[in-house]
Write an enzyme that holds these catalytic residues in place. Structure first.
Site, short mmCIF file in Angstrom:
data_model
loop_
_atom_site.label_atom_id
_atom_site.label_comp_id
_atom_site.label_asym_id
_atom_site.label_seq_id
_atom_site.Cartn_x
_atom_site.Cartn_y
_atom_site.Cartn_z
N SER A 88 0.75 -1.16 -0.04
CA SER A 88 0.09 0.07 0.06
C SER A 88 0.77 1.24 -0.05
CB SER A 88 -0.92 0.02 1.25
OG SER A 88 -0.13 -0.19 2.37
N GLN A 90 1.67 4.25 1.80
CA GLN A 90 1.67 4.47 3.20
C GLN A 90 2.53 5.49 3.81
OE1 GLN A 90 4.02 0.84 5.07
NE2 GLN A 90 2.77 0.05 3.04
N HIS A 92 4.44 6.06 8.04
CA HIS A 92 4.54 5.70 9.69
C HIS A 92 4.32 6.73 10.46
CE1 HIS A 92 5.14 1.74 7.83
NE2 HIS A 92 6.22 1.99 7.26
N LYS A 115 7.55 3.81 13.77
CA LYS A 115 8.04 2.51 12.95
C LYS A 115 8.80 3.00 11.87
CE LYS A 115 6.08 -1.49 10.50
NZ LYS A 115 5.91 -1.59 9.16
N GLU A 117 12.00 2.68 9.31
CA GLU A 117 12.33 1.40 8.72
C GLU A 117 13.48 1.63 7.62
OE1 GLU A 117 8.71 -0.30 7.68
OE2 GLU A 117 8.52 0.57 5.67
N HIS A 244 5.56 6.22 1.05
CA HIS A 244 6.38 5.12 0.34
C HIS A 244 5.34 4.06 -0.07
CE1 HIS A 244 6.56 4.25 4.35
NE2 HIS A 244 6.72 2.70 4.10
N ARG A 263 -2.41 3.77 5.85
CA ARG A 263 -2.69 3.57 4.35
C ARG A 263 -3.39 4.17 3.85
NH1 ARG A 263 -2.34 -1.45 7.36
NH2 ARG A 263 -1.01 -2.76 6.96
N LYS A 269 -6.85 -3.17 2.41
CA LYS A 269 -7.16 -2.79 3.72
C LYS A 269 -7.95 -1.72 4.20
CE LYS A 269 -3.22 -6.04 5.41
NZ LYS A 269 -1.99 -6.17 5.92
#
Length: 394
Positions: A88, A90, A92, A115, A117, A244, A263, A269
């Site tokens: 997706s 998205q 964070h 989050k 990453e 991203h 998302r 979702k």
């Protein structure tokens, strides 16, 4: 201590033996049964409650083992990803926003942690990451009359001002576009691309995403976000609020120990469009600026260490050339997780504690065994490759 990773069968994962995740799981877990029709998307290595690793032999969850032995929970979650179709669009949330979202919507935002990453390509890897430079977005939108009609010519032209409010207004208009208008725009663009004698790489990505997601609003983000094509070993770092989406390929991923995702497209979702638009960073920058550079630390000539701006995690890529039979890896005060991706050998830590290493082996090494891990590598004529996840106390 050997670990058994936790496999996730998300729909976007590569199927059967095509999945790098499945290859690792087959080697890692003697009880793993491969199904060629099943998607194998992620392998989790850590103590997150949504997918804890197990201690090999005993079957005890890693988190319970750490608690029983007086060790802190891990500050990171280590993963392998195998991507057949796009994840997706998205962002964070940062720590403050994660706490608020978890308190308000605990069923959607599962924990109160941020989050950030890092993704390191294992194979050729494609991702969207961050907004393109404003002038580049403007040129792409002007090249498509359908997009000008959908978004409004005046709003597209305002992007020439190079201001964040102009992009924010334009992207918000896109993400709130009525489904019927999106369908009309995307269908018309599809016909145009299908009739091109020589479609561009961006055109081919449009076709790929349309085949998987039809007229989803996230498809049109390819004209706003950078498209990165990473070669094995290249990496991207995604701090809070950077938009991203991973598109294809296999990667090593490490993040703060969280599963919080906001998302807004390319997903069946829940889409929290307004939250994404409120949080997302509208900074525009060239694609090449998103490649995250590792460091070579003193005394580790065959190790590249990716050290992000947060204390939750760092990742070392250990690549020992063929013919080198011994090598030393630095352990951290809070221990580390080591994943072997190529080669064979033996790990010695502490007072003579030894553990065999080969493809798919996942090892948790506590900090109590000392700060040096000795690798004795079998001379197989090829390099030894492992990835090491740890908290960031550099």
């Amino acid at each position: 201590m050997e670990l058994i990773g936790n496999v996730k069968n998300y729909d976007w994962g590569k199927l059967g033996a095509d999945s790098y995740v499945a290859k690792i799981a087959t080697a890692n877990d003697g009880g793993f049964k491969l199904d060629q029709a099943q998607p194998y998307a992620e392998l989790w290595m850590g103590d997150h409650v949504s997918g804890p690793s197990l201690v090999a032999g005993s079957g005890e969850e890693l988190g319970a083992y750490l608690q029983k032995n007086g060790q802190n929970k891990l500050s990171y979650l280590f993963k392998v990803l195998s991507i057949r179709k796009a994840l997706s669009i998205q962002v964070h949330p940062d720590k403050t926003e994660a706490e608020k979202l978890h308190a308000q919507f605990p069923d959607v935002y599962k924990d109160p942690n941020h989050k950030p990453e890092l993704a390191i390509a294992l194979t050729d890897f494609q991702a969207m990451c961050g907004f393109r430079p404003y002038a580049e977005i403007h040129a792409l939108l002007k090249s498509w009359p359908q997009l000008e009609t959908l978004l409004g010519k005046d709003k597209v032209d305002q992007l020439q001002s190079g201001t964040e409010p102009a992009l924010k207004d334009l992207y918000s208009t896109l993400m709130h576009s009525p489904p019927s208008a999106l369908e009309t725009c995307i269908t018309s663009m599809l016909h145009t691309i299908q009739n091109k004698p020589a479609p561009s790489n961006l055109d081919r990505l449009f076709l790929q995403l349309h085949a998987d997601f039809s007229a989803d609003v996230g498809l049109l983000s390819i004209y706003f976000l950078n498209i990165l094509n990473l070669s094995p070993g290249q990496a991207i770092y995604l701090p809070a609020n950077v938009p991203h989406a991973y598109l294809s390929g296999d990667c090593i991923e490490c993040m703060a120990c969280s599963d919080n995702v906001v998302r807004a497209g390319l997903t069946p979702k829940f889409k929290d469009v307004d939250t994404l638009l409120r949080l997302v960073s509208y900074e525009g920058a060239p694609a090449e600026s998103k490649i995250y550079q590792p460091k070579r630390l003193d005394g580790e000539p065959h190790t590249r260490t990716f050290i992000p701006s947060v204390k939750d995690f760092a990742v070392a890529e250990v690549k020992v050339p063929a013919g080198v039979k011994q090598y030393s890896v630095t352990n951290r005060a809070n221990g580390c997780i080591l994943l072997v991706c190529a080669g064979k050998g033996k790990l010695t830590a502490g007072a003579g504690q030894e553990l065999g290493l080969e493809f798919g082996k996942i090892v948790f090494v506590p900090g109590s065994v000392g700060d040096k891990l000795k690798l004795e590598i079998e001379d197989s004529g090829s390099e030894f490759v492992a990835y090491q996840a740890m908290s960031n106390d550099f």
